[in-house]
Design an enzyme around this catalytic site. Structure first.
Site, PDB file in Angstrom:
ATOM      1  N   GLY A   1     -86.413  22.062 -15.180  1.00 43.85           N
ATOM      2  CA  GLY A   1     -85.237  21.356 -14.710  1.00 43.85           C
ATOM      3  C   GLY A   1     -83.962  22.066 -15.141  1.00 43.85           C
ATOM      4  CB  CYS A   2     -80.557  22.054 -13.692  1.00 48.58           C
ATOM      5  SG  CYS A   2     -80.309  20.278 -13.453  1.00 48.58           S
ATOM      6  CE1 TYR A   3     -76.733  18.174 -17.804  1.00 45.78           C
ATOM      7  CE2 TYR A   3     -77.984  16.529 -16.592  1.00 45.78           C
ATOM      8  CZ  TYR A   3     -76.772  17.017 -17.029  1.00 45.78           C
ATOM      9  OH  TYR A   3     -75.610  16.366 -16.713  1.00 45.78           O
ATOM     10  CB  ALA A   4     -85.193  21.114 -19.002  1.00 40.22           C
TER      11      ALA A   4
END
Length: 351
Positions: free
Chosen positions: A153-156
């Site tokens: 994921g992007c935040y991850a």
């Protein structure tokens, strides 16, 4: 480097799909052979991605009527909850090439974790262990038999890469994160949260201490990092900018922190480091880079990070993974030259 690999992009009508079309179309060694969409089946790609009119001469195919017999690899850009249906179908059809799945369905290590964070029963639990979490800077090189990649994921991606060099010191830490994302992070379907008059000039926290990507980050950095994450909706279109506040058990020199980051990302061409200063958002937008910087004052440490949520947070990271799976240079199709400037060369603030 002259060999071309045929790629099929499934469910490519969203924002990330548009970025993947552009990257695959211009890639010197990958050929976008097919792209599917339930909504736009039979229509030109530019109907979903108007900027590609006159550039990409392809039409969307119906996902239920796709011939993969001449396809070397598949990228799945479907929403969460669909990857776990699509991947088993691909494997059952006899497809044996690499698959990069951008949904969240195979990122977490157990069906129970998936149900806990996504409130849905996993329909392909036996496949979870077959997937490798595709954060190249932490998990590559992949084993030669690796075929299935769960794109992070992007935040991850941002949190894991910013924390990993600190987590590697095996010190128990509390990390307090605030990170802001643009409207494209919510996907192409409009909602009250992404409606421009409500978002423009406004900042809004959401999923406080309960964002789904927290579980991905915890898997990557370990349970000795106590993570508190506050995601924030920002008044721009694309890009993630965040800071992590930590208290180190003993006073730490900035030079020592710099050594940790330089060692961790010495062979990471898509990570740019800045000692003594925190990154800005604008320089990463439209690029495949993750920028990381830090500031140290005694026992206090602040790490800042920035990335394009549609690229390093999704599409360009998928291309990194495809390149690695297909034996190509990691940055092929992403940077002007595969032999980019070494990422461990630190930029030092003038102040």
């Amino acid at each position: 480097m002259s060999m071309s690999h045929s790629i099929a992009l499934l469910h490519g009508a969203g924002y990330v799909g548009g970025e993947l079309v552009k990257l695959l179309h211009s890639h010197p060694n990958l050929d976008l052979a097919a792209i599917t969409s339930r909504t736009y089946a039979g229509e030109p790609v530019y109907q979903a991605h108007p900027a590609l009119r006159g550039q990409v001469n392809l039409s969307f195919s119906d996902p239920t009527d796709l011939d993969l017999s001449d396809v070397d690899a598949v990228v799945v850009a479907a929403e969460h909850g669909r990857g776990m249906h699509l991947v088993p179908q691909l494997l059952a059809s006899g497809f044996a090439g690499p698959i990069v799945d951008l949904s969240a369905d195979f990122r977490l290590s157990s069906p129970a974790m998936y149900t806990e964070w996504y409130e849905e029963t996993h329909v392909a639990p036996d496949l979870i262990d077959a997937f490798v979490y595709g954060l190249p800077e932490l998990n590559a090189p992949y084993a030669s038999e690796t075929k299935l990649i769960a794109n992070p994921g992007c935040y991850a991606t941002g949190l894991a890469l910013a924390l990993a060099p600190l987590a590697a010191q095996n010190v128990k830490l509390s990390a307090h994160v605030t990170a802001c994302t643009g409207a494209s992070g919510s996907g192409a379907s409009p909602s009250a949260a992404t409606h421009f008059p409500d978002r423009d000039g406004n900042v809004r926290a959401y999923s406080v201490l309960s964002h789904r990507h927290t579980a991905e980050v915890q898997q990557s950095v370990g349970e000795h990092i106590d993570l508190s994450f506050v995601p924030v909706s920002g008044p721009w279109t694309r890009g993630i900018w965040g800071t992590i506040h930590l208290s180190w058990p003993a006073a730490t020199a900035e030079a020592e922190v710099s050594e940790w980051f330089a060692a961790a990302y010495a062979d990471a061409p898509c990570v740019r480091l800045s000692a003594g200063s925190l990154p800005e958002l604008r320089p990463v937008v439209g690029t495949p880079f993750m920028d990381i910087g830090w500031h140290v004052l005694g026992e206090k440490l602040v790490v800042g990070f920035a990335l394009d949520n549609l690229l390093k947070g999704a599409a360009s990271q998928a291309i990194q993974n495809l390149n690695l799976l297909l034996g190509l240079p990691e940055t092929a199709g992403l940077l002007a030259s595969p032999s980019a400037m070494p990422s461990h060369k630190l930029a030092v603030s003038a102040g």
